[in-house]
Design a protein around this motif. Sequence first.
Motif, PDB file in Angstrom:
ATOM      1  N   UNK A 186       0.803  -1.227   0.000  1.00  0.00           N
ATOM      2  CA  UNK A 186       0.000   0.000   0.000  1.00  0.00           C
ATOM      3  C   UNK A 186       0.837   1.279   0.000  1.00  0.00           C
ATOM      4  N   UNK A 187       2.132   1.170   0.358  1.00  0.00           N
ATOM      5  CA  UNK A 187       2.968   2.357   0.507  1.00  0.00           C
ATOM      6  C   UNK A 187       3.871   2.597  -0.694  1.00  0.00           C
ATOM      7  N   UNK A 188       3.777   1.758  -1.713  1.00  0.00           N
ATOM      8  CA  UNK A 188       4.652   1.898  -2.877  1.00  0.00           C
ATOM      9  C   UNK A 188       3.933   2.513  -4.085  1.00  0.00           C
ATOM     10  N   UNK A 189       2.667   2.901  -3.887  1.00  0.00           N
ATOM     11  CA  UNK A 189       1.890   3.381  -5.041  1.00  0.00           C
ATOM     12  C   UNK A 189       2.396   4.709  -5.575  1.00  0.00           C
ATOM     13  N   UNK A 190       3.110   5.468  -4.749  1.00  0.00           N
ATOM     14  CA  UNK A 190       3.664   6.743  -5.218  1.00  0.00           C
ATOM     15  C   UNK A 190       4.929   6.539  -6.046  1.00  0.00           C
ATOM     16  N   UNK A 191       5.440   5.331  -6.052  1.00  0.00           N
ATOM     17  CA  UNK A 191       6.621   5.030  -6.860  1.00  0.00           C
ATOM     18  C   UNK A 191       6.200   4.742  -8.301  1.00  0.00           C
ATOM     19  N   UNK A 192       7.132   4.336  -9.106  1.00  0.00           N
ATOM     20  CA  UNK A 192       6.875   4.148 -10.530  1.00  0.00           C
ATOM     21  C   UNK A 192       5.797   3.103 -10.793  1.00  0.00           C
ATOM     22  N   UNK A 193       5.003   3.355 -11.825  1.00  0.00           N
ATOM     23  CA  UNK A 193       3.996   2.379 -12.240  1.00  0.00           C
ATOM     24  C   UNK A 193       4.646   1.128 -12.822  1.00  0.00           C
ATOM     25  N   UNK A 194       5.933   1.211 -13.151  1.00  0.00           N
ATOM     26  CA  UNK A 194       6.636   0.053 -13.688  1.00  0.00           C
ATOM     27  C   UNK A 194       7.066  -0.917 -12.591  1.00  0.00           C
ATOM     28  N   UNK A 195       6.846  -0.556 -11.338  1.00  0.00           N
ATOM     29  CA  UNK A 195       7.202  -1.440 -10.230  1.00  0.00           C
ATOM     30  C   UNK A 195       6.159  -2.550 -10.125  1.00  0.00           C
ATOM     31  N   UNK A 196       6.543  -3.814 -10.301  1.00  0.00           N
ATOM     32  CA  UNK A 196       5.560  -4.909 -10.311  1.00  0.00           C
ATOM     33  C   UNK A 196       4.724  -5.005  -9.052  1.00  0.00           C
ATOM     34  N   UNK A 197       5.255  -4.521  -7.930  1.00  0.00           N
ATOM     35  CA  UNK A 197       4.499  -4.571  -6.679  1.00  0.00           C
ATOM     36  C   UNK A 197       3.226  -3.737  -6.769  1.00  0.00           C
TER      37      UNK A 197
END
Length: 237
Positions: A186-197
């Motif tokens: 839930x805390x990685x959504x501000x990172x790149x959309x290319x992040x598989x998570x």
Amino acid sequence: MVLRSLRADFLKIRRKGIWFLIFLAPLGLVAMQGLNFGLRYDYLSNIYKDNLWGGLIYNIELFVPMSLFLGCTLISSLVANVEHQMSSWKQLLALPISRSAVFLSKFALCVLLLTASCLLLPLCTVGLGLLLGFEPALPIKELLSMGFYPYLAAWPLLALQLWLSLTFRNQALPVSIGVAAAILSPFTLDLSAWMPLNWPTLALGDTSPLPFMIGGIVLGLFIMLISLLHFNRKDVD
């Protein structure tokens, strides 16, 4: 050969608690929202009065990616642990069946188990909505997308978890990685959309979910292929 191995794997997971987990996950998500709507029905029905089904689906979708990460982790670990606990790798690989067939059957088993769980989720959601008195006009597309869009986008983690679970006899590392991914997602959504998570969440909320679904399938199959090559060469205990 893969089908024969897959049938054997289905027999091995009997009485291992895996089927209980398959049913528990969707039932738990829906029961949580049943409690939520049951306690706050007037408030929530007023908020979502224009689209009660959409409101219910939205509240369940919030927890689907995290549940998928945990599901990929636990199912992969339990499937691999059947062989680890019985110390049967040498006996299994001594049979007249290729290592590739053994690995592919494990992967297919995990895919089928998660597919069953993702199919149960919209069915349980329909049951809850009807119990709450929603209109019987079902939003079929939204229900199916809730169950399967994030699942397809989560294939990279499924392939990675199965690889780690089959590689390490001690399941502490694979399970720790999977739980950490679920907690951090839930805390990685501000990172790149290319992040598989982020792909399972983006497959639910983005206006164009297809790239994340296709990306999940392609990357998942790529990781599966790499892990298959590794499994074919590794020594077994």
